[in-house]
Scaffold this motif. Structure first.
Motif: not given
Ligand SMILES: *[C@@H]1O[C@H](CO)[C@@H](O)[C@H](O)[C@H]1NC(C)=O
Ligand SMILES: *[C@@H]1O[C@H](CO)[C@@H](O)[C@H](O)[C@H]1NC(C)=O
Ligand SMILES: *[C@@H]1O[C@H](CO)[C@@H](O)[C@H](O)[C@H]1NC(C)=O
Length: 187
Positions: A66-88
């Motif tokens: 939960l960020l100060d301004n009420g937004s949410l920072n959502v972290t996820y992993f997604h496969r891109e070009d066969g690699q597992c990439v962390k993103n948000f």
């Protein structure tokens, strides 16, 4: 009786095509209830290709901050070009508690349909002129969420008009998930 049944089937069909105000949201939602780490257990979609290998929505969500301004920072992993990439992504509040919007291949709505201490059911909807793409997700606090979570999830996807056959069970085999990660350890 038959008429009522037909009527409710008809309503169910139009419901999937309509706006977000008809997507159920957890009553009394507080963002504090969803922050922390999660394990994505299963996904389903109105467009199965979106959650197939290489699909934009084949994502493994690992945490919500939960960020100060009420937004949410959502972290996820997604496969891109066969690699597992962390993103948000940053999900911004809407007027409805429990419903957020974020940008990802266009504008998406994120709704917390059901929130318990054990699991959350999330509804994602990408709306475009071609129609809407819906992805439903079940996330657990652990990998062994009880039967109630699964039951509620399956009822929900039926209600959303999604075929059970489209479901994809996670964790993604070669994305970092529980076995390689200590419980509660943030990424
Ligand atoms: C909230 O803060 C995040 C991180 O600084 C930012 O990306 C986002 O745009 C902000 N949202 C609003 C509505 O101010
Ligand atoms: C969101 O969380 C990620 C870690 O997953 C971090 O790298 C990123 O800076 C955070 N973004 C904001 C705006 O807080
Ligand atoms: C999501 O919606 C945008 C338009 O807002 C559209 O361009 C994009 O193709 C959609 N993404 C998917 C995966 O359907």
């Amino acid at each position: 009786m038959k008429l009522l049944l037909l009527l409710s089937v008809g309503l169910g069909l139009t419901w999937t095509l309509q706006d977000q105000t008809l997507v159920p949201v957890q009553q009394g939602f507080h963002p504090e209830q969803v922050i922390g780490s999660w394990y994505t257990l299963i996904l389903a979609s109105t467009d199965p290709s979106a959650i197939e290998e290489g699909g934009a929505y084949l994502c493994y969500m690992t945490g919500i901050v939960l960020l100060d301004n009420g937004s949410l920072n959502v972290t996820y992993f997604h496969r891109e070009d066969g690699q597992c990439v962390k993103n948000f992504y940053i999900a911004e509040e809407t007027d409805t508690p429990g419903r957020y919007t974020f940008e990802y291949h266009g504008k998406n709505y994120l709704t917390f349909v059901e929130v318990t201490e054990d699991f959350i059911i999330i509804d994602l909807e990408n709306q475009s002129e071609e129609g809407s793409l819906i992805v439903t997700e079940l996330h657990g606090k652990t990998l062994s969420t009880d039967d109630i979570g699964w039951d509620h999830y399956y009822s929900y996807i039926c209600r959303r008009g999604i075929e059970i056959e489209t479901t994809v069970e996670l964790p993604l085999s070669d994305c970092p998930s529980t076995p390689s990660r200590k419980q509660g350890e943030p990424y």
